[in-house]
Write an enzyme that holds these catalytic residues in place. Structure first.
Site, PDB file in Angstrom:
ATOM      1  N   GLU A 196       6.667   8.129   3.678  1.00  0.00           N
ATOM      2  CA  GLU A 196       6.782   8.769   5.149  1.00  0.00           C
ATOM      3  C   GLU A 196       8.080   9.554   5.496  1.00  0.00           C
ATOM      4  OE1 GLU A 196       5.754   5.815   4.194  1.00  0.00           O
ATOM      5  OE2 GLU A 196       3.924   5.134   5.497  1.00  0.00           O
ATOM      6  N   THR A 209       0.195   7.165   0.784  1.00  0.00           N
ATOM      7  CA  THR A 209       1.111   5.856   0.393  1.00  0.00           C
ATOM      8  C   THR A 209      -0.137   4.855   0.615  1.00  0.00           C
ATOM      9  OG1 THR A 209       2.471   4.326   1.465  1.00  0.00           O
ATOM     10  CG2 THR A 209       1.575   5.700   2.890  1.00  0.00           C
ATOM     11  N   LYS A 220       4.807  -5.096  -3.063  1.00  0.00           N
ATOM     12  CA  LYS A 220       5.246  -4.521  -4.014  1.00  0.00           C
ATOM     13  C   LYS A 220       5.504  -4.951  -5.273  1.00  0.00           C
ATOM     14  CE  LYS A 220       6.693   0.296  -3.315  1.00  0.00           C
ATOM     15  NZ  LYS A 220       8.050   1.165  -2.930  1.00  0.00           N
ATOM     16  N   TRP A 255       2.328  -0.611  -4.636  1.00  0.00           N
ATOM     17  CA  TRP A 255       1.663  -1.191  -3.576  1.00  0.00           C
ATOM     18  C   TRP A 255       0.530  -2.029  -3.929  1.00  0.00           C
ATOM     19  CZ3 TRP A 255       4.926  -2.146  -0.072  1.00  0.00           C
ATOM     20  CH2 TRP A 255       5.950  -1.468   0.466  1.00  0.00           C
TER      21      TRP A 255
END
Ligand code: AMP
Length: 491
Positions: free
Chosen positions: A280, A135, A388, A393
């Protein structure tokens, strides 16, 4: 393919990376790599090549399989990926270009074509690693979330349940959400578990292509980020289209605009399941399915509830806390930091990057939310310092650091501004260095080659001062308030 990995001498737990669209070969890799005891590592091809190389090195990938669309990325990074020993192009043998310069490059079909059809699948410990996904939604370098067979299986059960995505063997599922975004929200696994038919869009994500695929394959359930659905709805409005078989769609990754939920329902009789989650979290945390009494309410009331991010799926615990960590009531009004825990939520990042992320055993999401008495969570803000855009991202810190390297900049803050198509776009707020007169165009040009094009701020605004807190930290919350309602060029 599992036989081919054995032949390469790959050990259990070794990482096999992908740079690929949603397609059947990618699907084969999902199951062949993990079922034979290795770890499938999906890399986001929208990242800048240097970031792709950084991630491949951090993961210590041994094999990298890529769609031909991403050949330019591989050409740019292969010499920097120090652990990758084998490069595989996801194509037929006769489609492999000559002289790519990539050492030992083979075509996927030639590579697996010489292997026997059968394979003795090993009995694996359920807690061994199956999949790895990085991420960029945190500060610093991208961090890996490593999923086990056990966490993936439990997540798959949970998302398939009726009050989650309600998947069954009578469904035809179209994951438009990429398989490099948290395993396409687990849909490839859930389709395999429930026996649903799967449809893959490849790289054709425009409204027309997605619409024709939905109709051509009688898709009943599709999943994607709001930006892609905006393209689909625009196309439908243009051609006056209807959905013959699609009855529900999962929308998440960014907040789904209430108007989109209404349009899907009123114009097309499609129920939007607004979902929230994180890399996550494997990723699904909440889904906005209605309870019995709510399903009997008038449409406007139902739509208001469906606009929230939804209820926790079985297995996920949520709580909201104030600045001192005190738990806040589920009254739909009190907003606080959202924390989660559950069997498919990480307890640390891959290689323990960034240290222990948990707070008293809970994972802090970086989202700020309310929870109402029915358990419906609603995101109201974000405490993490990232932006975002279209489901991807942008690190505000990276954007700021580059600006600070410009001689005309004394201070720079990057904030996300609401955008009708991309949800958020970055804007750079700059205090000029005394005696200089740097322009917005010069600063935007300064980003060229330093970050991916789509990460460059849409606008640069010059101010006399940026609000600072007691410790000298830039107060982004104040700045965001100051820029509320700011209209971006071209928005
Ligand atoms: P990722 O790890 O890229 O899946 O990003 C997870 C983050 O995306 C969350 O922590 C939220 O900030 C944001 N997000 C995901 N789904 C939603 C949603 N339905 N509404 C608002 N924000 C969302």
């Amino acid at each position: 393919m599992a036989n081919a990995l054995d032949r390469l001498g790959l050990a259990a737990g070794d990482r096999v990376a992908t740079l690929a669209w949603n397609g059947y070969r990618h699907f084969e890799l999902y199951f062949g790599v993990t079922g034979s005891g290795r770890v499938v590592h999906t890399i986001n091809p929208r990242l800048a090549p240097d970031q792709v190389a950084w991630i491949a090195n951090d993961a210590e990938d041994q094999v990298l399989c890529f769609d031909m669309t991403f050949l330019p990325i591989v050409k740019a990074v292969w010499s920097k990926c120090s652990t990758v020993k084998h490069w595989v192009a996801l194509c037929d043998a006769d489609k492999l270009p000559a002289d790519t310069g990539i050492p030992g490059l083979v075509s996927y079909e030639a590579w697996i074509g010489r292997e026997p059809v059968g394979y003795a699948w090993p009995q694996l410990d359920e807690r061994c690693a199956a999949a790895l996904c990085y991420t960029s939604g945190t500060t610093g370098n991208p961090k890996g979330a490593l999923y086990s067979h056990r966490s993936t299986l439990l997540h798959t059960f949970a998302v398939s349940m009726p009050d989650a995505l309600s998947l069954s063997a009578s469904d035809t599922i179209l994951p438009v959400v990429p398989m490099f975004h948290v395993n396409a929200w687990g849909l490839p696994y859930a389709a395999a578990m429930t026996g649903a038919k799967l449809v893959f869009p490849g790289g054709a994500l425009d409204g027309k292509s997605v619409y024709e695929l939905i109709e051509g394959e009688n898709v009943t359930m599709a999943a994607g980020v709001p930006t892609v659905w905006l393209g689909l709805l625009n196309h439908m409005a243009e051609v006056g289209g209807k959905f013959a078989s699609m009855r529900r769609t999962v929308i998440g990754g960014s907040a789904c605009p209430p108007a989109m939920i209404r349009t899907f329902k009123e114009k097309y009789d499609v129920t939007v399941l607004h979902a929230w989650g994180m890399t996550e979290m494997s990723p699904v945390g909440t889904v906005g399915t209605l309870k019995l009494q709510q399903s009997r309410l008038p449409l406007d009331d139902r739509l208001a509830i469906m606009g929230k991010q939804g209820r926790a799926v079985y297995g996920v615990d949520m709580k909201i806390v104030d600045g001192e960590g005190r738990e806040l009531p589920w009254d739909g009004k009190s907003a606080g930091d959202l924390l989660v825990k559950g069997p498919w939520i990480i307890s640390q990042y891959f290689k323990a990057a960034g240290g222990d992320p948990l707070v008293d055993g809970w994972f802090p999401t970086g989202d700020v939310a309310t929870i109402d008495a029915d358990g419906f969570m609603q995101i109201t803000d974000r405490s993490k310092d990232v932006i975002k855009s279209g489901g991807e991202w942008i690190s505000s810190i990276d954007v700021e650091n580059i600006a600070m390297a410009h001689p005309g900049v004394a201070m720079a803050a990057c904030i996300g501004i609401t955008h009708p198509k991309w949800d958020e776009r970055p804007v750079l707020v700059v205090v000029r260095r005394a005696g200089t007169n740097v322009t917005a165009a010069e600063l935007r040009a300064f980003y060229e080659g330093k970050i991916a094009k789509w990460q460059v701020p849409d606008d640069v605004v010059f101010v006399d001062a940026i609000p600072l807190g007691a410790t000298g930290k830039m107060q982004k919350v104040k700045l965001r308030e100051q820029f509320k309602g700011y209209v971006l060029p071209g928005a």
